[in-house]
Design a protein around this motif. Structure first.
Motif, PDB file in Angstrom:
ATOM      1  N   ILE A  92       0.937 -12.122   0.454  1.00  0.00           N
ATOM      2  CA  ILE A  92       1.990 -11.303   1.062  1.00  0.00           C
ATOM      3  C   ILE A  92       1.476 -10.847   2.423  1.00  0.00           C
ATOM      4  N   THR A 109       5.633   0.933  -3.109  1.00  0.00           N
ATOM      5  CA  THR A 109       4.244   0.865  -2.644  1.00  0.00           C
ATOM      6  C   THR A 109       3.396   0.055  -3.608  1.00  0.00           C
ATOM      7  N   ARG A 159       3.052  -3.664  -3.275  1.00  0.00           N
ATOM      8  CA  ARG A 159       2.248  -4.194  -2.169  1.00  0.00           C
ATOM      9  C   ARG A 159       0.771  -4.323  -2.509  1.00  0.00           C
ATOM     10  N   ASP A 179       1.598  -8.146   4.260  1.00  0.00           N
ATOM     11  CA  ASP A 179       1.061  -6.812   4.524  1.00  0.00           C
ATOM     12  C   ASP A 179       0.016  -6.360   3.510  1.00  0.00           C
ATOM     13  N   LEU A 180      -0.637  -7.296   2.830  1.00  0.00           N
ATOM     14  CA  LEU A 180      -1.722  -6.921   1.915  1.00  0.00           C
ATOM     15  C   LEU A 180      -2.853  -6.273   2.709  1.00  0.00           C
TER      16      LEU A 180
END
Length: 347
Positions: free
Chosen positions: A176, A156, A159, A178-179
């Motif tokens: 990235i 986690t 991220r 899924d920021l």
């Protein structure tokens, strides 16, 4: 108030402790004694909390003023709420594209300050920390029954990070897919600034603007006195005054660590997450109050210093010439410290 709480529902960092003495009596208009001015109170709801605004003057069209304020706050939510699925920020979060996108002036202003404060605090304030907040059960998703494993925590943590977010020339991008950006540690303060600027643009220079505990103040009450504000005692079983301050023409923000937490395996876990460790903070600092011309800046700084802990917070505040008042809990009770710059505001 969270490392970050959401704009629609206050589930995370509580910006606690600001009780305006002038808001004790909730009446629409107060007599002006012999100064020829009246004090008007405007109230409403926004960002999952309430607002209270006092303006002082003569013959103020409060209906028109409140309509303008509400329009500003609705627009802010549509730009920055993570609970509104089609808000500007939600659309950015949902996108997996790494291409820069043009953002509105308001969102850009808040993102820019969030990045600046994040860099200034060496990562203590990090508006990408939402996945960690959720992991520890303080977000809108769920509350875990056990402490997250080292492997899940590391995954986690990979991220998050301000180094994965870029804002240049009005263009916002991520590196990235899924920021996730959550501005609630700073956006409520921005809302206070936005309303204060609108009030002043309407020729009103004596006011108190408060949204969910964040404040910005200017001028005088209808009696000719300066506005007084109370810092709340940092305990979770009562609401009482700890210290009275006179902020003058400034904003005030307080972050606290004594109302939102959970316990597991005999250990207490704070809702405020340290982005550097990925874990809830674990120190004796329970409250940080910042006085600054900008509510947005005070909002972000108070959270950043709660992450830092007592010694680092005071050193940081002195190094950057900030007006800061902190309360720490010891075996013998509460201990207060303030920077030199804060002392002028103590009653």
């Amino acid at each position: 108030m969270q490392y970050s709480f959401n704009l629609k529902k206050s589930r995370q960092t509580i910006k606690l402790a600001l009780i305006a003495a002038t808001l004790v009596i909730l009446a629409g208009c107060f007599p002006s004694n012999d100064l020829g001015r009246e004090e008007y109170l405007l109230q409403g709801r926004t960002m999952g909390t309430t607002y209270n605004i006092k303006v002082v003057g003569e013959n103020i069209d409060t209906e028109k003023l409140q309509q303008g304020i509400d329009a500003k706050l609705v627009k802010l939510n549509q730009e920055m709420s993570t609970y509104i699925k089609d808000s500007e920020l939600s659309i950015f979060n949902q996108s997996t594209s790494l291409e820069p996108v043009k953002v509105s002036e308001g969102l850009g202003r808040v993102i820019n300050e969030a990045i600046r404060l994040g860099e200034l605090s060496e990562g203590a304030l990090d508006v990408t920390v939402g996945p960690l907040v959720n992991l520890w059960g303080f977000g809108p998703e769920y509350r875990p029954e056990t402490v997250p494993s080292k492997e899940l925590l590391a995954a986690t943590k990979s991220r998050i990070g301000l180094d994965k977010l870029t804002f240049e020339h009005g263009m916002l991008s991520k590196n990235i897919p899924d920021l996730y950006v959550d501005l609630s540690t700073i956006a409520k303060g921005y809302g206070v600034d936005l309303v204060a600027e609108f009030v002043e643009a309407n020729g009103i220079n004596n006011y108190l603007v408060e949204i969910g505990g964040e404040m910005r103040i200017k001028g005088f009450k209808h009696t000719g006195e300066l506005w007084h504000v109370a810092i709340e005692k940092p305990v979770n079983n009562e609401r009482s005054v700890h210290q009275i301050i006179i902020p003058k023409d400034n904003a005030v923000a307080t972050s606290g660590d004594y109302r939102i937490y959970f316990e597991a395996d005999g250990q207490r876990f704070s809702h405020i997450i340290d982005p550097n460790t990925g874990k809830p903070i674990n120190h004796k600092l329970v409250s940080v109050t910042v006085i600054h011309p900008s509510s947005m800046t005070a909002d972000g700084l108070s959270t950043a210093m709660m992450v830092m802990g007592e010694d680092k917070a005071i050193a940081f505040a002195e190094a950057h010439d900030l007006a800061v008042y902190i309360i720490a809990k010891t075996e013998h009770g509460f201990v207060e410290q303030s920077t030199v710059k804060f002392m002028q505001y103590l009653k």
